[in-house]
Write an enzyme that holds these catalytic residues in place. Structure first.
Site, mmCIF file in Angstrom:
data_model
loop_
_atom_site.group_PDB
_atom_site.id
_atom_site.type_symbol
_atom_site.label_atom_id
_atom_site.label_comp_id
_atom_site.label_asym_id
_atom_site.label_seq_id
_atom_site.Cartn_x
_atom_site.Cartn_y
_atom_site.Cartn_z
ATOM 1 N N CYS A 198 40.533 48.260 35.170
ATOM 2 C CA CYS A 198 39.929 49.083 34.116
ATOM 3 C C CYS A 198 39.240 50.311 34.709
ATOM 4 O O CYS A 198 39.324 51.408 34.160
ATOM 5 C CB CYS A 198 38.926 48.257 33.318
ATOM 6 S SG CYS A 198 39.677 47.160 32.089
ATOM 7 N N CYS A 246 40.536 16.359 50.742
ATOM 8 C CA CYS A 246 39.123 16.128 50.402
ATOM 9 C C CYS A 246 38.933 16.003 48.892
ATOM 10 O O CYS A 246 38.361 15.033 48.399
ATOM 11 C CB CYS A 246 38.253 17.257 50.929
ATOM 12 S SG CYS A 246 37.958 17.196 52.706
ATOM 13 N N CYS A 273 35.738 27.786 53.014
ATOM 14 C CA CYS A 273 36.469 26.535 53.229
ATOM 15 C C CYS A 273 37.505 26.697 54.340
ATOM 16 O O CYS A 273 37.665 25.811 55.187
ATOM 17 C CB CYS A 273 37.144 26.094 51.937
ATOM 18 S SG CYS A 273 36.026 25.411 50.696
ATOM 19 N N CYS A 296 32.083 50.407 29.934
ATOM 20 C CA CYS A 296 32.833 49.227 29.490
ATOM 21 C C CYS A 296 32.612 48.998 27.998
ATOM 22 O O CYS A 296 33.550 48.692 27.249
ATOM 23 C CB CYS A 296 32.404 47.992 30.263
ATOM 24 S SG CYS A 296 32.613 48.098 32.048
#
Length: 290
Positions: A143, A209, A251, A105
């Protein structure tokens, strides 16, 4: 106070959720407890108002403000924050080529504190390679495929969390600044619709919520606004670092809805909306949460 529980049901005040040990139902099966809990949620929801508008910019608050003092201290101290171990792993992976004759990278992007500063605050973003929006993890895998001739990393794998955590950490303290790219608007609006859609056996929407009831108490915990300021985060419940997609799956499971498959576009669409909803709040990666 809300509506009373159904007859014959006793609610445990245990902060960990507890279980029903009342004499009224000493032999209740798991299925019966699920039905009773579902009834309680339905009664509570019946007393809640209709969905409100988005949280005003002046009222937006990071979930960090709800942390217990000791958890906040853990997050703020890099030597105590367990998420920093993942960031350090990411720093090592940033400089390591995934194979022979391909760049690391750092070979393309150089010094991450300089080249990656502000990147996480602007993602998800439009990707020409993908032909649509991608999150930071999606860009890392693009990438790897297109530039490094490497296999994409699995969702929530330690390697992918390390790289995304390291990249996001370079934006810590910078305000979330979603890109003003018209190509993203259809996906962002789909994310907004998902946030407001009732789903699952509990027939709950995220907005019920986190827009309508934030700051109130439910099952002994304060309901947060649920801004994605610190991902990947370290959750004490997980005893590990995890992605926003993992939290969203949790969730969905919590409202007894079928989670989307790992890597599904719905997760990126939700993140697009949530990042717009959190505009201006600072990146906190790696955040610590209960």
């Amino acid at each position: 106070m809300g509506p009373p529980p159904p007859p014959g049901f006793a609610w445990s005040p245990s902060p960990r959720g507890g279980r029903d040990t009342s004499p009224a139902a000493p032999h209740r099966t798991s299925a019966e407890r699920v039905r009773a809990l579902t009834t309680i949620f339905a009664l509570l929801l019946a007393s809640w108002p209709a969905l409100a508008a988005d949280i005003a910019a002046t009222e937006r608050r990071s979930d960090t403000g709800l942390l217990a003092p000791e958890t906040r201290a853990m997050q703020d101290d890099d030597t105590a924050n367990p998420g920093m171990l993942t960031v350090l792993d990411g720093a090592e992976a940033w400089s390591r080529a995934p194979g022979p004759n391909v760049p690391a990278c750092s070979g393309c992007h150089g010094d991450a504190p300089a080249s990656m500063s502000g990147v996480a605050a602007r993602y998800p973003a439009w990707s020409r390679d993908a032909g649509g929006p991608v999150d930071v993890a999606g860009q890392v895998n693009l990438c790897r495929e297109r530039r490094q001739n490497a296999t994409p990393l699995a969702s929530d794998s330690p390697e992918l969390l390390a790289l995304t955590g390291y990249v996001a950490h370079q934006s810590r303290g910078l305000p979330i600044s979603p890109p003003e790219d018209p190509r993203l608007e259809p996906a962002r609006e789909r994310g907004r619709a998902l946030f407001g859609r009732r789903m699952g056996q509990l027939d709950l929407a995220c907005a019920q919520c986190h827009d309508d009831q934030w700051g109130r108490r439910l099952s002994g915990a304060t309901i947060p606004q649920a801004h994605p300021t610190g991902y990947p985060i370290y959750r004490l419940e997980w005893q590990a670092v995890g992605s926003l997609q993992r939290r969203l799956r949790g969730c969905l499971t919590g409202i007894r809805a079928e989670p989307f498959p790992a890597g599904a576009p719905e997760y990126v669409e939700l993140e697009l909306f949530l990042m717009s909803r959190a505009r201006g709040l600072p990146i906190e990666t790696p955040a610590v949460r209960p």
